[in-house]
Write a protein that holds these residues in place. Sequence first.
Motif, short mmCIF file in Angstrom:
data_model
loop_
_atom_site.label_atom_id
_atom_site.label_comp_id
_atom_site.label_asym_id
_atom_site.label_seq_id
_atom_site.Cartn_x
_atom_site.Cartn_y
_atom_site.Cartn_z
N THR B 117 39.48 33.83 22.85
CA THR B 117 39.25 34.49 24.14
C THR B 117 38.92 33.49 25.23
OG1 THR B 117 38.16 36.16 22.79
CG2 THR B 117 38.10 36.49 25.14
N ILE B 120 42.05 31.75 26.31
CA ILE B 120 42.84 32.63 27.16
C ILE B 120 42.25 32.68 28.57
CG2 ILE B 120 43.58 35.03 27.52
CD1 ILE B 120 43.59 35.35 24.49
N ARG B 121 40.90 32.74 28.62
CA ARG B 121 40.25 32.83 29.93
C ARG B 121 40.45 31.55 30.73
NH1 ARG B 121 35.02 35.73 28.18
NH2 ARG B 121 35.74 37.88 28.19
N ILE B 124 43.78 31.77 32.22
CA ILE B 124 43.75 32.68 33.37
C ILE B 124 43.15 31.99 34.59
CG2 ILE B 124 42.66 34.79 34.25
CD1 ILE B 124 42.94 36.00 31.52
N LEU B 132 37.34 34.12 42.52
CA LEU B 132 37.45 35.40 43.23
C LEU B 132 38.88 35.67 43.66
CD1 LEU B 132 34.32 35.26 45.52
CD2 LEU B 132 34.48 36.03 43.19
N ASN B 133 39.80 35.48 42.71
CA ASN B 133 41.21 35.64 43.05
C ASN B 133 41.90 36.55 42.06
OD1 ASN B 133 43.52 35.22 44.48
ND2 ASN B 133 43.98 33.22 43.57
N THR B 134 41.21 37.61 41.61
CA THR B 134 41.80 38.45 40.57
C THR B 134 42.94 39.27 41.15
OG1 THR B 134 39.52 38.74 39.96
CG2 THR B 134 41.11 39.95 38.67
N PRO B 135 44.11 39.26 40.49
CA PRO B 135 45.18 40.14 40.94
C PRO B 135 44.95 41.56 40.43
CG PRO B 135 45.93 38.88 39.08
CD PRO B 135 44.53 38.42 39.37
N THR B 139 47.05 42.47 32.43
CA THR B 139 47.34 41.16 31.85
C THR B 139 47.85 41.36 30.42
OG1 THR B 139 45.38 40.47 33.03
CG2 THR B 139 46.37 38.87 31.57
N VAL B 141 48.96 38.82 26.91
CA VAL B 141 48.94 37.45 26.37
C VAL B 141 50.15 37.28 25.46
CG1 VAL B 141 47.62 35.78 25.08
CG2 VAL B 141 46.44 37.48 26.44
#
Lengths: 174, 170
Positions: B117, B120-121, B124, B132-135, B139, B141
């Motif tokens: 995890t 993966i993070r 991301i 502070l750029n979350t679409p 998501t 994987v």
Amino acid sequence: MRLTLRALISHGRVARRMGLGPESRINMLRNILTGLVRHERIETTRVRADEVQFYAEKLIDYAKKGDTNEKSMKMADFWLTEKDLIPKLFKVLAPRFENQPSGYTRMARLPNRENLDRAAMAVIEYKGNPFPPLFPVKQDNELNLVNQLLKGYREEQAQLNHSGHKLVFWITRM
Amino acid sequence: MSLTGFVRFLRQSLQRLESDFIQAVGLDRSLGPALAVNGPSLLPQPNNSSEPSFLDSIFWMAVPKKRRTIEVNRCRRRNPNKMIKVKTNIEPCVQCGNLKLKHTLCGFCYEKIQKETSLIRRQIQNMEGRPLNTPAVETVVLYENETPGEADQGKRIVERSRKRPSWFNL
């Protein structure tokens, strides 16, 4: 007539006290909830995870009412301190749980933290997250000896039944 | 302190009571004929003791009377409510065989999941660039040699450059 000392005995009280007071508790839960919405899987102490679960599910209930709802937007604005998560909440999390009435989060207990405090930890996540599952699905390996034997047994039974049916069919035909 | 004063008052009152009692009963030898004077000491004076000594003020402290024998000590130290309780909720994990508590996740298995995890993070984070750029999209994987399926249309794809682990099948 009150016979007990109200301040000292707390039998049956379900409201937890966290932090420095009620406001501090709400602030702490707000931070944890923001982290949960951002990362979709969070590791905290058991008590905090339990408290946050309620608020996380209520937030999704509000988000399901829609973007345009005044109250929902106010709630999202209050509870999410990082404002780039508000679109994520309304466009990703709410549609994900459209068909579910409740139960959007999952909490699992972890072994105690390795620090000196040995705190009881828990992991809380929104269902449907992209990460590896916490409870792996049981996969039976067909190459085990027991499974191969069972497979052979099943095949033999199927053969017997098949030939038995043929016999019955032949007898009835006769 | 009031304690020493209290002790002194009690002692004086006791003495006064005692002398009154003796006079009443008539056992007092110090008084002769009514008009006889006994020299400089006219009346019996309550003897004003000097400052009450240190040992008088600890007159009423709690103290053990007898030494606790080793048998009694053993009885207290070894009785069941002081011993560590035996846990009966330990069982082996089905996947890895390490021991775990019944109502808890296995630590070893969770460690594996946590490492993956975090990788993966990190991926991301690299994709997002700044904080502070979350679409506002889901998501998914994908591991090596995997192509996005029909359910993955419109999702942000996070690529991990390794083979898919056996415990990550959704």
